[in-house]
Design a protein around this motif. Structure first.
Motif, PDB file in Angstrom:
ATOM      1  N   LEU A 140      41.331  28.807  35.286  1.00 30.96           N
ATOM      2  CA  LEU A 140      40.845  29.755  34.141  1.00 30.96           C
ATOM      3  C   LEU A 140      39.499  29.985  34.451  1.00 30.96           C
ATOM      4  O   LEU A 140      39.128  31.182  34.850  1.00 30.96           O
ATOM      5  CB  LEU A 140      40.881  29.096  32.808  1.00 30.96           C
ATOM      6  N   GLY A 141      38.487  29.189  34.811  1.00 32.01           N
ATOM      7  CA  GLY A 141      36.995  29.474  35.149  1.00 32.01           C
ATOM      8  C   GLY A 141      36.986  29.963  36.386  1.00 32.01           C
ATOM      9  O   GLY A 141      36.188  31.133  36.231  1.00 32.01           O
ATOM     10  N   ALA A 142      37.566  29.835  37.308  1.00 34.84           N
ATOM     11  CA  ALA A 142      37.313  30.166  38.501  1.00 34.84           C
ATOM     12  C   ALA A 142      37.878  31.915  38.540  1.00 34.84           C
ATOM     13  O   ALA A 142      37.266  32.647  39.316  1.00 34.84           O
ATOM     14  CB  ALA A 142      38.035  29.608  39.611  1.00 34.84           C
ATOM     15  N   THR A 143      38.905  32.030  37.831  1.00 35.36           N
ATOM     16  CA  THR A 143      39.613  33.362  37.876  1.00 35.36           C
ATOM     17  C   THR A 143      38.533  34.435  37.267  1.00 35.36           C
ATOM     18  O   THR A 143      38.415  35.182  37.500  1.00 35.36           O
ATOM     19  CB  THR A 143      40.769  33.388  37.137  1.00 35.36           C
ATOM     20  N   TYR A 144      38.028  33.801  36.061  1.00 36.80           N
ATOM     21  CA  TYR A 144      36.967  34.651  35.365  1.00 36.80           C
ATOM     22  C   TYR A 144      35.849  35.079  36.319  1.00 36.80           C
ATOM     23  O   TYR A 144      35.218  36.118  36.243  1.00 36.80           O
ATOM     24  CB  TYR A 144      36.590  34.192  34.075  1.00 36.80           C
ATOM     25  N   ASN A 145      35.335  33.928  36.992  1.00 36.78           N
ATOM     26  CA  ASN A 145      34.080  34.172  37.882  1.00 36.78           C
ATOM     27  C   ASN A 145      34.514  35.194  38.867  1.00 36.78           C
ATOM     28  O   ASN A 145      33.741  36.167  39.195  1.00 36.78           O
ATOM     29  CB  ASN A 145      33.877  32.911  38.607  1.00 36.78           C
ATOM     30  N   ILE A 146      35.636  35.211  39.572  1.00 36.24           N
ATOM     31  CA  ILE A 146      36.096  36.138  40.485  1.00 36.24           C
ATOM     32  C   ILE A 146      36.218  37.623  39.838  1.00 36.24           C
ATOM     33  O   ILE A 146      35.777  38.302  40.368  1.00 36.24           O
ATOM     34  CB  ILE A 146      37.361  35.750  41.118  1.00 36.24           C
ATOM     35  N   ASP A 147      36.864  37.361  38.812  1.00 37.31           N
ATOM     36  CA  ASP A 147      37.180  38.822  38.177  1.00 37.31           C
ATOM     37  C   ASP A 147      35.899  39.442  37.523  1.00 37.31           C
ATOM     38  O   ASP A 147      35.621  40.531  38.013  1.00 37.31           O
ATOM     39  CB  ASP A 147      37.919  38.671  36.508  1.00 37.31           C
ATOM     40  N   ARG A 148      34.929  38.761  37.095  1.00 36.07           N
ATOM     41  CA  ARG A 148      33.526  39.628  36.763  1.00 36.07           C
ATOM     42  C   ARG A 148      32.660  39.935  37.992  1.00 36.07           C
ATOM     43  O   ARG A 148      32.424  40.982  38.000  1.00 36.07           O
ATOM     44  CB  ARG A 148      32.659  38.325  35.749  1.00 36.07           C
ATOM     45  N   LEU A 149      32.596  39.099  38.850  1.00 36.88           N
ATOM     46  CA  LEU A 149      31.833  39.457  40.151  1.00 36.88           C
ATOM     47  C   LEU A 149      32.574  40.647  41.019  1.00 36.88           C
ATOM     48  O   LEU A 149      32.020  41.733  41.322  1.00 36.88           O
ATOM     49  CB  LEU A 149      31.830  38.140  41.051  1.00 36.88           C
ATOM     50  N   ALA A 150      33.978  40.521  41.115  1.00 40.83           N
ATOM     51  CA  ALA A 150      34.688  41.917  41.781  1.00 40.83           C
ATOM     52  C   ALA A 150      34.499  42.788  40.978  1.00 40.83           C
ATOM     53  O   ALA A 150      34.277  43.993  41.609  1.00 40.83           O
ATOM     54  CB  ALA A 150      36.196  41.279  41.855  1.00 40.83           C
ATOM     55  N   ALA A 151      34.576  42.836  39.528  1.00 42.88           N
ATOM     56  CA  ALA A 151      34.582  43.988  38.713  1.00 42.88           C
ATOM     57  C   ALA A 151      33.142  44.554  38.862  1.00 42.88           C
ATOM     58  O   ALA A 151      33.016  45.897  38.898  1.00 42.88           O
ATOM     59  CB  ALA A 151      34.664  43.540  37.250  1.00 42.88           C
ATOM     60  N   ALA A 152      32.085  43.752  39.188  1.00 44.74           N
ATOM     61  CA  ALA A 152      30.595  44.314  39.268  1.00 44.74           C
ATOM     62  C   ALA A 152      30.730  45.134  40.550  1.00 44.74           C
ATOM     63  O   ALA A 152      29.940  46.234  40.601  1.00 44.74           O
ATOM     64  CB  ALA A 152      29.590  43.161  39.057  1.00 44.74           C
ATOM     65  N   ALA A 153      31.175  44.418  41.537  1.00 38.26           N
ATOM     66  CA  ALA A 153      31.195  45.256  42.891  1.00 38.26           C
ATOM     67  C   ALA A 153      32.025  46.667  43.016  1.00 38.26           C
ATOM     68  O   ALA A 153      31.712  47.786  43.344  1.00 38.26           O
ATOM     69  CB  ALA A 153      31.849  44.412  44.045  1.00 38.26           C
ATOM     70  N   MET A 154      33.228  46.344  42.169  1.00 37.20           N
ATOM     71  CA  MET A 154      34.153  47.905  41.916  1.00 37.20           C
ATOM     72  C   MET A 154      33.473  48.683  41.108  1.00 37.20           C
ATOM     73  O   MET A 154      33.610  50.020  41.372  1.00 37.20           O
ATOM     74  CB  MET A 154      35.560  47.352  41.082  1.00 37.20           C
ATOM     75  N   ALA A 155      32.546  48.472  40.255  1.00 30.68           N
ATOM     76  CA  ALA A 155      31.870  49.546  39.207  1.00 30.68           C
ATOM     77  C   ALA A 155      30.776  50.189  40.241  1.00 30.68           C
ATOM     78  O   ALA A 155      30.402  51.353  39.727  1.00 30.68           O
ATOM     79  CB  ALA A 155      31.268  48.560  38.131  1.00 30.68           C
ATOM     80  N   ARG A 156      30.341  49.454  41.269  1.00 30.35           N
ATOM     81  CA  ARG A 156      29.487  50.270  42.125  1.00 30.35           C
ATOM     82  C   ARG A 156      30.090  51.420  42.805  1.00 30.35           C
ATOM     83  O   ARG A 156      29.391  52.180  43.664  1.00 30.35           O
ATOM     84  CB  ARG A 156      28.589  49.361  43.016  1.00 30.35           C
ATOM     85  N   THR A 157      31.523  51.404  43.094  1.00 28.32           N
ATOM     86  CA  THR A 157      32.138  52.559  43.831  1.00 28.32           C
ATOM     87  C   THR A 157      32.218  53.781  43.052  1.00 28.32           C
ATOM     88  O   THR A 157      32.152  53.985  41.790  1.00 28.32           O
ATOM     89  CB  THR A 157      33.614  51.601  44.427  1.00 28.32           C
ATOM     90  N   GLU A 158      32.464  54.801  44.296  1.00 25.95           N
ATOM     91  CA  GLU A 158      32.766  56.072  43.511  1.00 25.95           C
ATOM     92  C   GLU A 158      34.217  56.082  42.875  1.00 25.95           C
ATOM     93  O   GLU A 158      35.147  55.443  43.487  1.00 25.95           O
ATOM     94  CB  GLU A 158      32.737  57.215  44.750  1.00 25.95           C
ATOM     95  N   PRO A 159      34.305  56.562  41.771  1.00 25.85           N
ATOM     96  CA  PRO A 159      35.620  56.937  41.243  1.00 25.85           C
ATOM     97  C   PRO A 159      36.846  57.609  41.974  1.00 25.85           C
ATOM     98  O   PRO A 159      36.468  58.576  42.989  1.00 25.85           O
ATOM     99  CB  PRO A 159      35.774  57.397  39.706  1.00 25.85           C
TER     100      PRO A 159
END
Ligand code: NAD
Length: 259
Positions: free
Chosen positions: A115-134
């Motif tokens: 659970l903890g590692a899944t959330y960690n990957i999710d939040r960090l991946a989301a931050a990288a995705m948020a920086r991309t062009e839609p």
């Protein structure tokens, strides 16, 4: 989402579900970062695929290690897909044969790992995705987590594992709601029993006969390729969001798991 233009990160990419998903996304034209603790397993998949497949040795329980894998992925192009499919061990029964309680760490460790590692990957991946062009529809990315049907009908000895997988299922909707404003979807796959290396060296024919007997239809274990097929569909279908999808041939675990 058009997978051909995507960069994907697959945690547990040297394993059963992860490896099948890496192969499928790569075949569909994605660049894939294979994250795995096991160097031999991860490199085998990367070497097999060649161009467009990069292995990064990663311990999903280590924040810096995950951060560096995500940086590698984001360096290859816009990170659009994160699949979390690493494995590990569950815990023991709550009381042993002499009615002694399980160590508390045997509960918290699987919670951290799954659970903890899944959330960690999710939040960090989301931050990288948020920086991309839609993309079309304002979409920036998709996160695919892996629960288990143990999230719903955990068996004897699965208190920790079921709690971790139940947590992954429970956080799917709030994560999707958190990430909706930046166009990131979150979907969880809850597999039944699948023939993967997680079952060790046991004879696959015997495994299939034992575990497959409890599955209403098809009367066999699932195949990792069927998980990968669903992962690809989730990536491609922009309307799938905030949901856990059981992939189990209608299997419902009994207290001991099998039929
Ligand atoms: N196989 C099944 O029947 C089944 C059913 C339901 C859910 N699941 C879940 O699916 C996920 C993947 O299962 P699988 O069958 O593909 O397992 P697997 O053992 O085939 O692959 C798991 C991979 O994760 C890697 N890994 C383990 N610890 C790691 C860590 N700390 N950091 C990075 N990588 C690590 C392993 O080296 C391995 O390559 C697990 O979360 C499992 O609980 C599996």
């Amino acid at each position: 989402m058009d997978i051909r233009d995507a960069v994907a990160l697959v945690a547990g990419g040297g394993g059963g579900f992860g490896g099948a998903t890496v192969r499928r996304l790569h075949a569909a034209g994605a660049k894939v970062v294979i994250c795995d603790l096991d160097e031999a397993k991860g490199k085998t998949v990367a070497d097999e695929l060649g161009d467009g497949a990069v292995f990064v040795q990663t311990d999903v329980t280590d924040e810096d290690s995950v951060r560096s894998a995500i940086d590698t992925a984001a360096g290859l192009g816009p990170l659009r897909i994160a699949v979390v499919a690493h494995g590990g061990r569950g815990g023991p029964r709550t009381l042993d044969r002499e009615s002694r309680p399980a160590p508390q760490a045997s509960f918290t460790k699987p919670i951290d790992l799954f659970l903890g590692a899944t959330y960690n990957i999710d939040r960090l991946a989301a931050a990288a995705m948020a920086r991309t062009e839609p993309l079309e529809h304002g979409e920036r990315g998709v996160i695919i987590n892996t629960a288990s049907i143990a999230a719903f009908d955990g068996t004897i000895g699965q208190a920790a594992y079921a709690a971790a997988k139940g947590g992954i299922t429970a956080m799917t909707l709030p994560l999707a709601r958190d990430l909706a404003p930046v166009g990131i979807r979150v979907v969880t796959i809850a597999p039944g029993t699948f023939l993967t290396p997680a079952f060790g060296d046991a004879d696959p024919v015997q495994l299939d006969a034992y575990w497959g007997a409890a599955v209403p239809f098809p009367k066999r274990m699932g195949r990792a390729e069927e998980y990968a097929q669903l992962a690809q569909h989730i990536a491609e279908n922009v309307y799938l969001n905030g949901e856990t999808i059981r992939l189990d041939g209608a299997l419902r675990f009994t207290p001991k798991g099998g039929g």
